[in-house]
Design a protein around this motif. Sequence first.
Motif, PDB file in Angstrom:
ATOM      1  N   LYS A   1      13.620  15.990 -23.865  1.00 45.42           N
ATOM      2  CA  LYS A   1      13.425  17.418 -24.121  1.00 45.42           C
ATOM      3  C   LYS A   1      12.124  17.952 -23.499  1.00 45.42           C
ATOM      4  N   CYS A   2      11.136  17.085 -23.344  1.00 47.51           N
ATOM      5  CA  CYS A   2       9.837  17.527 -22.817  1.00 47.51           C
ATOM      6  C   CYS A   2       9.830  17.699 -21.302  1.00 47.51           C
ATOM      7  N   ARG A   3      10.707  16.973 -20.609  1.00 48.96           N
ATOM      8  CA  ARG A   3      10.711  17.045 -19.137  1.00 48.96           C
ATOM      9  C   ARG A   3      10.961  18.466 -18.620  1.00 48.96           C
ATOM     10  N   PRO A   4      12.020  19.171 -19.066  1.00 51.99           N
ATOM     11  CA  PRO A   4      12.217  20.537 -18.550  1.00 51.99           C
ATOM     12  C   PRO A   4      11.104  21.492 -18.990  1.00 51.99           C
ATOM     13  N   LEU A   5      10.472  21.198 -20.117  1.00 51.16           N
ATOM     14  CA  LEU A   5       9.350  22.035 -20.557  1.00 51.16           C
ATOM     15  C   LEU A   5       8.171  21.862 -19.596  1.00 51.16           C
ATOM     16  N   PHE A   6       7.953  20.629 -19.134  1.00 53.47           N
ATOM     17  CA  PHE A   6       6.901  20.405 -18.144  1.00 53.47           C
ATOM     18  C   PHE A   6       7.193  21.176 -16.863  1.00 53.47           C
ATOM     19  N   TRP A   7       8.450  21.127 -16.395  1.00 50.27           N
ATOM     20  CA  TRP A   7       8.784  21.815 -15.144  1.00 50.27           C
ATOM     21  C   TRP A   7       8.587  23.322 -15.276  1.00 50.27           C
ATOM     22  N   ARG A   8       8.820  23.841 -16.450  1.00 49.22           N
ATOM     23  CA  ARG A   8       8.567  25.273 -16.673  1.00 49.22           C
ATOM     24  C   ARG A   8       7.074  25.580 -16.513  1.00 49.22           C
ATOM     25  N   ILE A   9       6.247  24.679 -17.014  1.00 56.42           N
ATOM     26  CA  ILE A   9       4.795  24.827 -16.872  1.00 56.42           C
ATOM     27  C   ILE A   9       4.403  24.722 -15.401  1.00 56.42           C
ATOM     28  N   ALA A  10       4.893  23.685 -14.730  1.00 56.33           N
ATOM     29  CA  ALA A  10       4.525  23.419 -13.338  1.00 56.33           C
ATOM     30  C   ALA A  10       4.946  24.550 -12.404  1.00 56.33           C
ATOM     31  N   ARG A  11       6.036  25.207 -12.730  1.00 57.50           N
ATOM     32  CA  ARG A  11       6.560  26.257 -11.846  1.00 57.50           C
ATOM     33  C   ARG A  11       6.097  27.668 -12.223  1.00 57.50           C
ATOM     34  N   ALA A  12       5.283  27.779 -13.251  1.00 57.33           N
ATOM     35  CA  ALA A  12       4.801  29.095 -13.674  1.00 57.33           C
ATOM     36  C   ALA A  12       3.996  29.735 -12.547  1.00 57.33           C
ATOM     37  N   LYS A  13       4.312  30.956 -12.236  1.00 54.27           N
ATOM     38  CA  LYS A  13       3.642  31.660 -11.140  1.00 54.27           C
ATOM     39  C   LYS A  13       2.524  32.584 -11.624  1.00 54.27           C
ATOM     40  N   LYS A  14       2.550  32.934 -12.888  1.00 52.61           N
ATOM     41  CA  LYS A  14       1.545  33.836 -13.445  1.00 52.61           C
ATOM     42  C   LYS A  14       0.840  33.142 -14.605  1.00 52.61           C
ATOM     43  N   PRO A  15      -0.448  33.427 -14.805  1.00 54.20           N
ATOM     44  CA  PRO A  15      -1.177  32.798 -15.917  1.00 54.20           C
ATOM     45  C   PRO A  15      -0.494  32.998 -17.271  1.00 54.20           C
ATOM     46  N   LYS A  16       0.061  34.184 -17.516  1.00 52.52           N
ATOM     47  CA  LYS A  16       0.707  34.424 -18.810  1.00 52.52           C
ATOM     48  C   LYS A  16       1.957  33.567 -18.971  1.00 52.52           C
ATOM     49  N   ASP A  17       2.681  33.322 -17.874  1.00 56.56           N
ATOM     50  CA  ASP A  17       3.850  32.455 -17.926  1.00 56.56           C
ATOM     51  C   ASP A  17       3.443  31.000 -18.181  1.00 56.56           C
ATOM     52  N   PHE A  18       2.343  30.593 -17.546  1.00 59.21           N
ATOM     53  CA  PHE A  18       1.814  29.250 -17.763  1.00 59.21           C
ATOM     54  C   PHE A  18       1.419  29.067 -19.226  1.00 59.21           C
ATOM     55  N   LYS A  19       0.665  30.027 -19.763  1.00 59.88           N
ATOM     56  CA  LYS A  19       0.217  29.935 -21.162  1.00 59.88           C
ATOM     57  C   LYS A  19       1.390  29.895 -22.126  1.00 59.88           C
ATOM     58  N   SER A  20       2.383  30.698 -21.871  1.00 57.78           N
ATOM     59  CA  SER A  20       3.576  30.715 -22.713  1.00 57.78           C
ATOM     60  C   SER A  20       4.309  29.380 -22.658  1.00 57.78           C
ATOM     61  N   ALA A  21       4.488  28.849 -21.457  1.00 55.18           N
ATOM     62  CA  ALA A  21       5.214  27.589 -21.274  1.00 55.18           C
ATOM     63  C   ALA A  21       4.466  26.419 -21.903  1.00 55.18           C
ATOM     64  N   ILE A  22       3.152  26.397 -21.773  1.00 49.02           N
ATOM     65  CA  ILE A  22       2.401  25.274 -22.335  1.00 49.02           C
ATOM     66  C   ILE A  22       2.376  25.345 -23.866  1.00 49.02           C
ATOM     67  N   GLU A  23       2.427  26.542 -24.408  1.00 54.06           N
ATOM     68  CA  GLU A  23       2.511  26.686 -25.868  1.00 54.06           C
ATOM     69  C   GLU A  23       3.855  26.185 -26.389  1.00 54.06           C
ATOM     70  N   ILE A  24       4.906  26.391 -25.637  1.00 53.97           N
ATOM     71  CA  ILE A  24       6.228  25.889 -26.028  1.00 53.97           C
ATOM     72  C   ILE A  24       6.205  24.358 -26.055  1.00 53.97           C
TER      73      ILE A  24
END
Length: 89
Positions: free
Chosen positions: A47-70
């Motif tokens: 379950k954590c693998r796709p969450l990591f890819w969401r973080i890695a592919r975040a293009k905006k700081p707010k998207d990164f912060k949101s993904a890492i919080e998930i």
Amino acid sequence: MRTEDYILISDREKGMASAVPKVFPIALHAHCCQHIADNIQQRFGNKCRPLFWRIARAKKPKDFKSAIEILKKESLTAYLYLKAIDRKA
């Protein structure tokens, strides 16, 4: 080609981390996301693998912060593992 134009991508092997700055002091050294994703899946589950890819592919700081919080909500240990990886801003 100038060494400042070099980008070296490795699997976070400890020898590379210390050797690259000595041999190529102004080159960019990056970590391979595929290896990080593999490690996260192996250590923290599928379950954590796709969450990591969401973080890695975040293009905006707010998207990164949101993904890492998930990820943090899903697995605090996976979050802490990822936060401990040496990175440059």
